[in-house]
Design a protein around this motif. Structure first.
Motif, PDB file in Angstrom:
ATOM      1  N   THR A   1       0.584  -1.188  -0.070  1.00  0.00           N
ATOM      2  CA  THR A   1       0.047  -0.016  -0.053  1.00  0.00           C
ATOM      3  C   THR A   1       1.105   1.459  -0.006  1.00  0.00           C
ATOM      4  O   THR A   1       0.553   2.246   0.542  1.00  0.00           O
ATOM      5  CB  THR A   1      -0.860   0.068   1.363  1.00  0.00           C
TER       6      THR A   1
ATOM      7  N   THR B   1       2.456   2.912  -5.380  1.00  0.00           N
ATOM      8  CA  THR B   1       1.573   2.120  -5.976  1.00  0.00           C
ATOM      9  C   THR B   1       0.453   2.928  -6.465  1.00  0.00           C
ATOM     10  O   THR B   1      -0.162   2.547  -7.356  1.00  0.00           O
ATOM     11  CB  THR B   1       1.188   0.840  -5.097  1.00  0.00           C
ATOM     12  N   SER B   2       0.489   4.471  -5.978  1.00  0.00           N
ATOM     13  CA  SER B   2      -0.634   5.178  -6.680  1.00  0.00           C
ATOM     14  C   SER B   2      -0.076   6.162  -7.533  1.00  0.00           C
ATOM     15  O   SER B   2      -0.885   6.840  -7.940  1.00  0.00           O
ATOM     16  CB  SER B   2      -1.018   5.870  -5.267  1.00  0.00           C
TER      17      SER B   2
ATOM     18  N   SER C   1       0.703  -1.943  -9.622  1.00  0.00           N
ATOM     19  CA  SER C   1      -0.835  -1.820  -9.715  1.00  0.00           C
ATOM     20  C   SER C   1      -1.408  -1.673 -10.877  1.00  0.00           C
ATOM     21  O   SER C   1      -0.368  -1.496 -11.956  1.00  0.00           O
ATOM     22  CB  SER C   1      -1.062  -0.465  -8.783  1.00  0.00           C
ATOM     23  N   ASP C   2      -2.473  -1.626 -11.356  1.00  0.00           N
ATOM     24  CA  ASP C   2      -3.088  -1.409 -12.653  1.00  0.00           C
ATOM     25  C   ASP C   2      -2.613   0.163 -13.004  1.00  0.00           C
ATOM     26  O   ASP C   2      -2.259   0.093 -14.252  1.00  0.00           O
ATOM     27  CB  ASP C   2      -4.497  -1.645 -12.703  1.00  0.00           C
TER      28      ASP C   2
END
Length: 308
Positions: free
Chosen positions: A107, A111-112, A137-138
């Protein structure tokens, strides 16, 4: 001189003393890491104008990463800060002759990361990416796809398959598709075997005919560069390995730096071997402070020692 932009995950690394299992360690060496950070660090030390784009947490680890990039001369203006997610980290655990990486990043701020702002691309002639980012992540996967699709900029892609992030069933097709879009691709023969079943460097080239420049690293044996229809092989030097993590990033950075300066692929492979060999002998993913002059001097000395 044009800039190389490295985009990806910035991490904190915690390392026990060489050869000490994590369960027995009483001290941990803290350093900065992440494949793209390592490449940026080495490029900057070798005198290549370098920029990093990514995302860290609003915490002491994120501040440490920014300070490290600044101290190295890497342009960190586009290192974003996430006020809610933490900076990721990993711990190295030596078990016998192997080193296990224990990650704490599911998290994390990295990942963002979704978008490289247009100003970050100013004066950029080359973007370096790895297969770690699309596994996070996507959003990160889409980011890599978009960057590889950019016109008028050279791209390099280090496959960097990490089984801890995704299984080979999911990774195989995605990594191949991304590698096919890059101008320069780096891959280890061992990871090509793991994820694609390739047994030889020639099988890797048959699997990936599209990249004009494909560099396959065959561990302690050799590195092979397929450049168009040309094939160049350079044996790896004999090294007493202290800690293996980060050597592949050093190889990629030195190879890219040599090509940036106009050297041919054979010279670039020598650059890669020399810097990777130095990293193999220290703790820390980019702890070697080798500049361009020192690297070139070492290559010349090695050539004399081998009677070249």
């Amino acid at each position: 001189m044009s800039t190389i932009l490295c985009v990806g995950e910035a991490l904190i690394s915690l390392t026990p003393p060489a050869g000490t299992p994590l369960v027995d360690a009483t001290d941990l060496h803290l350093s900065t890491g992440g494949a793209e950070v390592n490449v940026a660090a080495h490029l900057a030390r070798l005198g290549v104008p370098t920029r990093f784009a990514g995302r860290v947490g609003q915490d002491a680890f994120g501040a440490r990463l920014r300070q490290t990039l600044d101290d190295l001369g890497v342009d960190s203006r586009f290192l974003e800060v996430d006020p809610e997610r933490p900076t990721g980290l990993y711990v190295k655990d030596a078990t016998g002759s192997a080193t296990t990486m224990r990650y704490y990043r599911s998290t994390s701020a990295a990942t963002s990361y979704r978008h490289v702002p247009a100003p970050a691309l100013a004066d950029v002639a080359h973007i370096h990416l790895t297969g770690i980012t699309p596994a996070l992540s996507d959003d990160c996967r889409q980011l890599v796809e978009e960057l590889l699709a950019l016109d008028d900029v050279k791209t390099s892609f280090d496959v960097n398959y990490r089984s801890a992030l995704w299984g080979k069933g999911e990774a195989a097709g995605i990594l191949r598709s991304l590698a096919e879009r890059a101008d320069i691709v780096f891959v280890g023969l061992d990871e090509a075997g793991d994820v694609w079943g390739c047994r030889t460097v020639d099988e890797v080239r048959r699997l990936l005919p599209q990249p004009f420049e494909l560099i396959v690293k065959d561990g302690s044996r050799e590195a092979v560069a397929f450049v168009g229809s040309r094939v160049v092989r350079v044996p790896a030097p004999v090294i007493d390995v202290v800690e293996p993590v980060g050597a592949g990033d050093a190889f990629a950075a030195a190879y890219l730096a040599a090509r940036h300066y106009g050297h041919d692929p054979e010279d670039a492979l020598h650059w890669g071997h020399t810097l990777a060999g130095a990293v193999l002998q220290v703790l820390g993913d980019h702890g070697v402070t080798m500049d361009r002059t020192t690297l070139e001097e070492q290559i010349r000395a090695e050539a004399v020692n081998h009677g070249a």
